[in-house]
Design a protein around this motif. Sequence first.
Motif, PDB file in Angstrom:
ATOM      1  N   HIS A 149     -13.523  -8.766 -27.218  1.00 46.71           N
ATOM      2  CA  HIS A 149     -12.743  -8.642 -28.448  1.00 46.71           C
ATOM      3  C   HIS A 149     -11.794  -7.474 -28.263  1.00 46.71           C
ATOM      4  CE1 HIS A 149     -15.954  -5.748 -29.105  1.00 46.71           C
ATOM      5  NE2 HIS A 149     -15.324  -5.235 -30.145  1.00 46.71           N
ATOM      6  N   ASP A 153     -12.046   0.272 -27.637  1.00 46.06           N
ATOM      7  CA  ASP A 153     -13.036   0.656 -26.629  1.00 46.06           C
ATOM      8  C   ASP A 153     -13.289  -0.470 -25.621  1.00 46.06           C
ATOM      9  OD1 ASP A 153     -14.122  -0.384 -29.113  1.00 46.06           O
ATOM     10  OD2 ASP A 153     -16.120  -0.174 -28.222  1.00 46.06           O
ATOM     11  N   HIS A 154     -12.632  -1.629 -25.821  1.00 45.34           N
ATOM     12  CA  HIS A 154     -12.770  -2.746 -24.873  1.00 45.34           C
ATOM     13  C   HIS A 154     -11.476  -3.025 -24.112  1.00 45.34           C
ATOM     14  CE1 HIS A 154     -16.791  -3.971 -26.437  1.00 45.34           C
ATOM     15  NE2 HIS A 154     -16.372  -3.149 -27.376  1.00 45.34           N
ATOM     16  N   ASP A 259     -20.464  -6.614 -28.789  1.00 46.80           N
ATOM     17  CA  ASP A 259     -20.738  -5.713 -29.914  1.00 46.80           C
ATOM     18  C   ASP A 259     -21.522  -6.392 -31.024  1.00 46.80           C
ATOM     19  OD1 ASP A 259     -19.340  -3.928 -28.397  1.00 46.80           O
ATOM     20  OD2 ASP A 259     -18.043  -3.230 -30.015  1.00 46.80           O
ATOM     21  N   TYR A 262     -24.584  -2.216 -31.582  1.00 45.07           N
ATOM     22  CA  TYR A 262     -24.044  -0.988 -30.990  1.00 45.07           C
ATOM     23  C   TYR A 262     -25.129  -0.222 -30.238  1.00 45.07           C
ATOM     24  CZ  TYR A 262     -19.440  -1.111 -33.194  1.00 45.07           C
ATOM     25  OH  TYR A 262     -18.162  -1.433 -33.549  1.00 45.07           O
ATOM     26  N   PHE A 304     -23.277  -3.867 -24.108  1.00 45.01           N
ATOM     27  CA  PHE A 304     -22.110  -3.067 -23.709  1.00 45.01           C
ATOM     28  C   PHE A 304     -22.258  -1.600 -24.115  1.00 45.01           C
ATOM     29  CE2 PHE A 304     -17.754  -1.444 -24.557  1.00 45.01           C
ATOM     30  CZ  PHE A 304     -17.287  -1.470 -23.252  1.00 45.01           C
ATOM     31  N   HIS A 305     -22.809  -1.362 -25.315  1.00 42.98           N
ATOM     32  CA  HIS A 305     -22.885   0.016 -25.810  1.00 42.98           C
ATOM     33  C   HIS A 305     -24.276   0.624 -25.660  1.00 42.98           C
ATOM     34  CE1 HIS A 305     -18.838   0.273 -27.324  1.00 42.98           C
ATOM     35  NE2 HIS A 305     -18.966  -0.806 -28.069  1.00 42.98           N
TER      36      HIS A 305
HETATM   37 ZN    ZN Z   1     -17.273  -1.779 -28.797  1.00 41.23          ZN
END
Ligand code: ZN
Length: 330
Positions: A149, A153-154, A259, A262, A304-305
């Motif tokens: 998305h 931050d991506h 995401d 988080y 991812f986070h």
């Molecule tokens: Zn993110």
Amino acid sequence: MNAFTLNRRSVMLSAVAGASSMLIPGLANSGTAHAQATPALAGNAGHYRFRVGDISATVLSDGVIGGPPRVYASDAPEAELQEVLRQVFLPADHMTLNLNTLLIETGGRRILIEAGAGKTMGPNGGQIFDNLAAVGLAPADIDAIVISHAHPDHVGNLRTADGGKAFPRATVFVPKADWDFFVRTDPDLSYMPVPEEFRLRFAANIKNSLAPFMNDVELYEAGAEIVPGLTTIVASGHTPGMATFLVHSGNDQLLLTADLAYHPVVNVDRPWLPGPDRDKETALASRRRIFDRAAADRLPVLGFHFPFPGLGRMLKTDGGYAWVPANWQF
Ligand SMILES: [Zn+2]
């Protein structure tokens, strides 16, 4: 540090958390504020290799971002949120989020899943280039970059300081619905629980980061297979077009959750809703559908986070889910 200073510190953190809990301030500046509190990256590995069948996979850290825990657990009762953070030894006033991009090498191509934040969300992103170099690669070695998305931050590392392409040979894949929402229009981001100034910068960073690709971006619909072994999965709600990913080879699979969550402490082990989810009901349905699949099929998962390298599995519990980190493999 002796016990006395430790206690003093926790008292101070509690006081800060109490003051900040009502206003949710400081997200825009929190990266700077915490840069001094975060120990310097002093040579620990920011890359982690493993395999998915015949596919070589490497988590490449882009560093960390973060903000007030309340942002990532928008509906948590304050006392419960503070108690959960205390139980897992996390600070009351700041939640660190990792940036676990994944490089896969398959069919003679190197594909990066997520581009990372760069400096768009604070000073502690932008490590991906060092971590690429650490595994012997340069940005020009990347053939494709697939974005879940369009949040900064991506996509933040896609653009060089002078406006060029940071990965000069890479084809960039972006969900069409996110391109339409964030790039083709000026989106209303008033749903995000952050100050107006932060929202304006957030929106501008998305457009800036994607600007070098105006003429050659590849827009995809979630559900499509990008290359053999990399399938996208519909996961809308967080943004209009967010996708998650399944990397697969033979009987081996890896599910990426983008995401949907988080931090596992607040969005997996507890059912709290991320504040930045644009459509919270749709995001919740996506989260449950994909977490249920992860738990039922006992799939390896990459968050991812999540704390680096972000690999583990999900269990279904009586009331929800539990995150079980994978053991480090040497
Ligand atoms: Zn993110």
